[in-house]
Design a protein around this motif. Structure first.
Motif, PDB file in Angstrom:
ATOM      1  N   UNK A  11     108.217  -2.851 179.977  1.00  0.00           N
ATOM      2  CA  UNK A  11     107.795  -3.824 180.995  1.00  0.00           C
ATOM      3  C   UNK A  11     106.710  -4.735 180.434  1.00  0.00           C
ATOM      4  N   UNK A  12     105.782  -4.159 179.681  1.00  0.00           N
ATOM      5  CA  UNK A  12     104.735  -4.979 179.046  1.00  0.00           C
ATOM      6  C   UNK A  12     105.337  -5.971 178.055  1.00  0.00           C
ATOM      7  N   UNK A  13     106.287  -5.513 177.257  1.00  0.00           N
ATOM      8  CA  UNK A  13     106.934  -6.397 176.282  1.00  0.00           C
ATOM      9  C   UNK A  13     107.688  -7.508 176.997  1.00  0.00           C
ATOM     10  N   UNK A  14     108.427  -7.153 178.035  1.00  0.00           N
ATOM     11  CA  UNK A  14     109.169  -8.165 178.790  1.00  0.00           C
ATOM     12  C   UNK A  14     108.259  -9.183 179.458  1.00  0.00           C
ATOM     13  N   UNK A  15     107.173  -8.716 180.021  1.00  0.00           N
ATOM     14  CA  UNK A  15     106.217  -9.629 180.662  1.00  0.00           C
ATOM     15  C   UNK A  15     105.526 -10.537 179.660  1.00  0.00           C
ATOM     16  N   UNK A  16     105.118  -9.984 178.537  1.00  0.00           N
ATOM     17  CA  UNK A  16     104.443 -10.794 177.521  1.00  0.00           C
ATOM     18  C   UNK A  16     105.392 -11.800 176.885  1.00  0.00           C
ATOM     19  N   UNK A  17     106.641 -11.398 176.657  1.00  0.00           N
ATOM     20  CA  UNK A  17     107.615 -12.325 176.080  1.00  0.00           C
ATOM     21  C   UNK A  17     107.923 -13.464 177.051  1.00  0.00           C
ATOM     22  N   UNK A  29      99.730 -20.035 173.866  1.00  0.00           N
ATOM     23  CA  UNK A  29     100.958 -19.367 173.463  1.00  0.00           C
ATOM     24  C   UNK A  29     100.687 -18.419 172.290  1.00  0.00           C
ATOM     25  N   UNK A  30      99.829 -18.814 171.373  1.00  0.00           N
ATOM     26  CA  UNK A  30      99.479 -17.941 170.251  1.00  0.00           C
ATOM     27  C   UNK A  30      98.720 -16.705 170.734  1.00  0.00           C
ATOM     28  N   UNK A  31      97.869 -16.872 171.723  1.00  0.00           N
ATOM     29  CA  UNK A  31      97.146 -15.717 172.258  1.00  0.00           C
ATOM     30  C   UNK A  31      98.086 -14.769 172.998  1.00  0.00           C
ATOM     31  N   UNK A  32      99.028 -15.330 173.739  1.00  0.00           N
ATOM     32  CA  UNK A  32     100.017 -14.485 174.415  1.00  0.00           C
ATOM     33  C   UNK A  32     100.904 -13.795 173.382  1.00  0.00           C
ATOM     34  N   UNK A  33     101.212 -14.497 172.299  1.00  0.00           N
ATOM     35  CA  UNK A  33     101.999 -13.897 171.224  1.00  0.00           C
ATOM     36  C   UNK A  33     101.260 -12.713 170.599  1.00  0.00           C
ATOM     37  N   UNK A  34      99.951 -12.810 170.525  1.00  0.00           N
ATOM     38  CA  UNK A  34      99.156 -11.699 170.020  1.00  0.00           C
ATOM     39  C   UNK A  34      99.262 -10.488 170.953  1.00  0.00           C
ATOM     40  N   UNK A  35      99.209 -10.740 172.261  1.00  0.00           N
ATOM     41  CA  UNK A  35      99.383  -9.649 173.223  1.00  0.00           C
ATOM     42  C   UNK A  35     100.794  -9.070 173.145  1.00  0.00           C
ATOM     43  N   UNK A  36     101.779  -9.927 172.909  1.00  0.00           N
ATOM     44  CA  UNK A  36     103.154  -9.457 172.740  1.00  0.00           C
ATOM     45  C   UNK A  36     103.261  -8.528 171.525  1.00  0.00           C
TER      46      UNK A  36
END
Length: 90
Positions: A11-17, A29-36
């Protein structure tokens, strides 16, 4: 118990993606990519792949977002330099 951790990680991966796809600002987008990358590393640990998780943690959470941020910074700097050069020419 283990399947619950895997479901939470998925669920975390799906939400972050999804957040990375719908975000339009390259810096965010780069910061969200880091969380992904961090959530993918958690998923890999949950499915007992620690070597892949460590690689994902290093590359996906740190190196790739850093390279994106540096590229965005350089493009912004070059575009402001070109705008400044055009205004000075006769």
């Amino acid at each position: 118990m283990v399947s619950t951790v895997i479901v939470i990680a998925l669920v975390l991966v799906g939400g972050a993606a999804t957040a990375a796809v719908f975000n339009r600002d390259p810096t965010r987008q780069a910061l969200v990519l880091s969380f992904l990358g961090l959530s993918l590393a958690l998923l890999f640990m949950a499915v007992q792949a620690p070597d892949v998780a460590l690689s994902q943690l290093a590359v996906g959470s740190a190196v790739t977002p850093l390279m994106i941020l540096l590229a965005v910074r350089k493009v912004k700097r070059e575009s402001t330099d070109q705008d400044g050069d055009e205004s000075e020419s006769p």
